[in-house]
Enzyme design. Structure first.
Site, PDB file in Angstrom:
ATOM      1  N   SER A 109      -1.484  26.785  -5.670  1.00  0.00           N
ATOM      2  CA  SER A 109      -1.106  28.167  -5.954  1.00  0.00           C
ATOM      3  C   SER A 109      -1.641  28.640  -7.307  1.00  0.00           C
ATOM      4  O   SER A 109      -1.662  29.841  -7.581  1.00  0.00           O
ATOM      5  CB  SER A 109       0.420  28.320  -5.950  1.00  0.00           C
ATOM      6  OG  SER A 109       0.930  27.962  -4.691  1.00  0.00           O
ATOM      7  N   HIS A 127      14.783  12.965  12.172  1.00  0.00           N
ATOM      8  CA  HIS A 127      13.595  13.094  13.040  1.00  0.00           C
ATOM      9  C   HIS A 127      12.669  11.889  12.860  1.00  0.00           C
ATOM     10  O   HIS A 127      11.724  11.724  13.627  1.00  0.00           O
ATOM     11  CB  HIS A 127      12.860  14.423  12.829  1.00  0.00           C
ATOM     12  CG  HIS A 127      12.203  14.588  11.502  1.00  0.00           C
ATOM     13  ND1 HIS A 127      12.132  15.805  10.861  1.00  0.00           N
ATOM     14  CD2 HIS A 127      11.572  13.716  10.676  1.00  0.00           C
ATOM     15  CE1 HIS A 127      11.489  15.660   9.723  1.00  0.00           C
ATOM     16  NE2 HIS A 127      11.147  14.407   9.582  1.00  0.00           N
ATOM     17  N   LYS A 151       3.881  30.166   3.198  1.00  0.00           N
ATOM     18  CA  LYS A 151       3.022  29.734   2.093  1.00  0.00           C
ATOM     19  C   LYS A 151       1.540  29.751   2.501  1.00  0.00           C
ATOM     20  O   LYS A 151       0.703  30.248   1.757  1.00  0.00           O
ATOM     21  CB  LYS A 151       3.426  28.320   1.637  1.00  0.00           C
ATOM     22  CG  LYS A 151       4.804  28.294   1.027  1.00  0.00           C
ATOM     23  CD  LYS A 151       5.164  26.933   0.510  1.00  0.00           C
ATOM     24  CE  LYS A 151       4.538  26.678  -0.821  1.00  0.00           C
ATOM     25  NZ  LYS A 151       5.238  27.269  -1.953  1.00  0.00           N
ATOM     26  N   SER A 205      11.660   8.206 -12.547  1.00  0.00           N
ATOM     27  CA  SER A 205      11.522   9.534 -11.916  1.00  0.00           C
ATOM     28  C   SER A 205      12.689  10.427 -12.286  1.00  0.00           C
ATOM     29  O   SER A 205      12.505  11.623 -12.539  1.00  0.00           O
ATOM     30  CB  SER A 205      11.480   9.415 -10.392  1.00  0.00           C
ATOM     31  OG  SER A 205      10.402   8.647 -10.007  1.00  0.00           O
ATOM     32  N   TRP A 232       6.990   0.171   3.881  1.00  0.00           N
ATOM     33  CA  TRP A 232       7.492   0.795   2.641  1.00  0.00           C
ATOM     34  C   TRP A 232       8.926   1.291   2.796  1.00  0.00           C
ATOM     35  O   TRP A 232       9.615   1.520   1.809  1.00  0.00           O
ATOM     36  CB  TRP A 232       6.574   1.941   2.184  1.00  0.00           C
ATOM     37  CG  TRP A 232       6.839   3.255   2.855  1.00  0.00           C
ATOM     38  CD1 TRP A 232       6.448   3.627   4.100  1.00  0.00           C
ATOM     39  CD2 TRP A 232       7.550   4.368   2.305  1.00  0.00           C
ATOM     40  NE1 TRP A 232       6.878   4.900   4.370  1.00  0.00           N
ATOM     41  CE2 TRP A 232       7.554   5.383   3.280  1.00  0.00           C
ATOM     42  CE3 TRP A 232       8.185   4.622   1.088  1.00  0.00           C
ATOM     43  CZ2 TRP A 232       8.172   6.615   3.086  1.00  0.00           C
ATOM     44  CZ3 TRP A 232       8.798   5.852   0.896  1.00  0.00           C
ATOM     45  CH2 TRP A 232       8.789   6.832   1.892  1.00  0.00           C
ATOM     46  N   HIS A 278       0.849  -1.201   0.000  1.00  0.00           N
ATOM     47  CA  HIS A 278       0.000   0.000   0.000  1.00  0.00           C
ATOM     48  C   HIS A 278       0.881   1.247   0.000  1.00  0.00           C
ATOM     49  O   HIS A 278       0.676   2.165  -0.801  1.00  0.00           O
ATOM     50  CB  HIS A 278      -0.925  -0.004   1.222  1.00  0.00           C
ATOM     51  CG  HIS A 278      -1.592   1.312   1.490  1.00  0.00           C
ATOM     52  ND1 HIS A 278      -2.587   1.818   0.690  1.00  0.00           N
ATOM     53  CD2 HIS A 278      -1.371   2.241   2.457  1.00  0.00           C
ATOM     54  CE1 HIS A 278      -2.966   3.002   1.166  1.00  0.00           C
ATOM     55  NE2 HIS A 278      -2.242   3.290   2.235  1.00  0.00           N
TER      56      HIS A 278
END
Lengths: 62, 529
Positions: free
Chosen positions: B272, B306, B335, B174, B146, B81
């Protein structure tokens, strides 16, 4: 245009079988070279990152 | 937007516009619009496949005990998944948008490397087949999550090799796609289209493509090292041979955290474009948006650990990664502020793309906020690998990336198909999605806070109610996505004719070409003044 490419990509020929000029083919030579240069730099960066990581961390792991 | 002399050049059909019919049209195409469409259909198909796996997970978790799948199959489901949604659904969706829209937005005739573009796409189906058919091989699919952490990945069967090979292929695709995007944006902009005049979507993709080129080879290196550990007697990550499994986690997350932004930054780009169009105002703080996006991309390289506070790390390291992570909230805040400021006193209307964008704005911010909570080391040690983390990243990935992708799809569907979509069904899709999404994932915060670990098929009785709610929400969310399929099929079949510019507040070169966009556009580049 590369004949081999024209043969394997029939949409680059018109109904009469003559080669056609697409937008990509119309790119001038200078732009082609510039694109290639940019791509080679970017590709070389990707390969360098791969080699650097495998070499650096591969060696430390052994 | 500046005047575009010769802008109507693209309007006529070209005599040489003959394509082979049937499947060969799609196999051999080098047209950016065809390839964009293929990317979008592929990503939707993978979204359905990954979604079905999610529903298997949620069906199993509907109540305590084992009902639907055995624990090993459950782990295979969570792994596939994740891999399918990240590499097969979300990333290709935004590459699809990039293929379709970047040449149109910058006034280029096509992508810089049209044939490589075709190859980038056609690498995806073999990778998808490898991933999905690995469920059928002896030992089943990869079941490591994953992230493919060793030592599990060093021990599994051939399904793991198939996953590694699929990741290699997806990575190559990619990288090629990103090289194409960077080259197109840097070299093929129409005269007068300076970088700081580009639509923000192009900026976000330029930054994302650089991120992909920088970090995909790192993942490729990591999984190659797993492969040699499995088959060639190395011990990069095998403690028994002197290797270090934690090293893999460092390398993986050096890729993995930028990957989060590879997914999120194009989503920012879509939003945006949409918010100014439906606020009928230019984007507030364009330059600051560019700088904030670049800052997020740069910061994404220096926060990887982290994700692994609990592996054992010096306090100085924990403090560094905590503060560096918190720093990302600053450009992200810029943003969010700019999107809100764009809407402020705008002439707002709430068509489906705008609804999904506002949904994105609320829920992505919530996901960012729970990310801030998790960035605190002391808190993360409690919440690590709990359902709180699952809730957090689904707010970022689903409400962030997926909602933004829907906003983009509804926004550009008239340009792609030449027809307006069914607004009522679009709004129904939005409201069902937002209700069921929150039903599925909001309660998972509580599960995590109460201590439910992720990636388990069974759980203690005290978690039963929230899991039941979450599973009902997940099935509702899954079924709601079929509404989108109906909308797209209806739109392809017919409906109200779309004008060149269906949204009165929309700006940009893509709206100067007719709807549907002709097969060839901007063969003579427009000139922007």
């Amino acid at each position: 245009m590369d004949r081999a490419v024209a043969c394997t990509t029939p949409h680059l020929r018109n109904a009469a079988g003559a080669e056609v000029i697409t937008g990509a083919e119309r790119m001038d030579e200078e732009l082609r070279r510039r694109n290639l240069r940019t791509a080679l730099w970017l590709g070389a960066t990707a390969v360098a990152v791969f080699v650097a990581f495998v070499a650096r961390y591969g060696m430390s792991g052994q | 937007m500046a005047a575009i002399p010769g802008g109507a050049d693209h309007a006529h059909d070209h005599g040489h516009d003959h394509h082979p019919g049937g499947i060969m049209r799609w196999v051999t195409t080098t047209n950016h619009k065809d390839i964009g469409s293929m990317y979008l259909w592929f990503s939707f198909a993978m979204f359905i496949v990954g979604g079905i796996m999610a529903l298997v997970i949620r069906a199993e978790l509907f109540q305590p005990g084992l009902q639907v799948v055995d624990p090993d199959r459950f782990n295979q489901m969570t792994t596939l998944h994740g891999l399918i949604m990240v590499f097969g659904a979300i990333m290709p969706a935004f590459v699809g948008f990039a293929n379709w829209m970047i040449p149109l937005m910058i006034g280029a005739s096509d992508m810089a490397f049209a044939r490589m573009n075709n190859w980038s796409f056609w690498l995806l189906p073999p990778a998808a087949i490898l991933l999905t058919t690995s469920l059928l091989v002896p030992g089943g699919a990869a079941a490591s999550g994953w992230t493919l952490y060793p030592p599990l990945t060093v021990q599994m069967g051939i399904g793991m090799d198939m996953a590694i090979f699929a990741v290699h292929i997806l990575g190559i695709s990619s990288i090629m796609g990103s090289i194409n995007i960077v080259t197109t944006i840097l070299n093929m902009r129409a005269p007068g289209m300076t970088l700081m005049k580009m639509p923000l979507f192009c900026w976000t993709w330029l930054i994302t493509a650089y991120l992909v080129i920088a970090v995909m080879p790192v993942l490729a290196g990591a999984v190659t090292m797993i492969l040699t550990d499995r088959h060639f007697g190395t011990s990069f990550f095998n403690a028994a041979g002197g290797g270090d499994p934690v090293l893999y986690q460092h390398i993986f997350w050096f890729f993995g955290h930028p990957e989060v932004y590879i997914i999120a930054i194009p989503a920012f780009g879509v939003v945006s474009q949409v918010i100014p169009a439906f606020s009928r105002k230019p984007l507030f703080g364009y330059a600051s948006m560019v700088y904030a996006t670049s800052s997020i991309a740069i910061l994404s390289f220096i926060v990887w650990a982290h994700h692994m506070y609990t592996v054992g790390m010096p306090v100085a390291g924990q403090l560094y990664f905590m503060f560096a992570t918190m720093l990302i909230a600053v450009p992200t805040g810029v943003k969010v502020f700019n999107w809100v400021a764009t809407m402020w006193r705008g002439s707002l209307s709430f068509e489906t793309p705008m609804l999904f964008s506002i949904g994105f704005l609320f829920l992505f911010t919530l996901g960012g906020f729970s990310g801030l909570v998790l960035s605190m080391t002391a808190v993360d040690v409690q919440l690590h690998d709990s359902y709180y983390v699952v809730a957090h990243f689904h707010y970022v990935m689903v409400a962030g990336a997926l909602f933004s992708a829907y906003a983009g799809a509804y926004y550009w569907l008239p340009k792609w198909t030449g027809h307006m979509y069914d607004e009522k069904l679009g709004k129904l899709h939005f409201w069902l999605s937002i209700i069921f999404f929150n039903m599925t994932f909001f309660v998972q915060h509580f599960l995590g806070l109460a201590g439910m670990p992720r990636r388990i098929p069974d759980y203690s009785l005290q978690f039963a109610e929230f899991n039941m709610i979450s599973s009902i929400g997940a099935f509702g969310f899954g079924l709601s996505q079929l509404v989108f399929l109906v909308v797209v099929l209806k739109c392809l079949k017919g409906g109200e004719k779309a004008p060149a510019k269906p949204w009165d507040g929309a700006e940009g070169l893509e709206w100067t070409v007719p709807s549907p966009a002709p097969h060839h556009t901007f063969e003579t580049p427009p000139v922007l003044k």
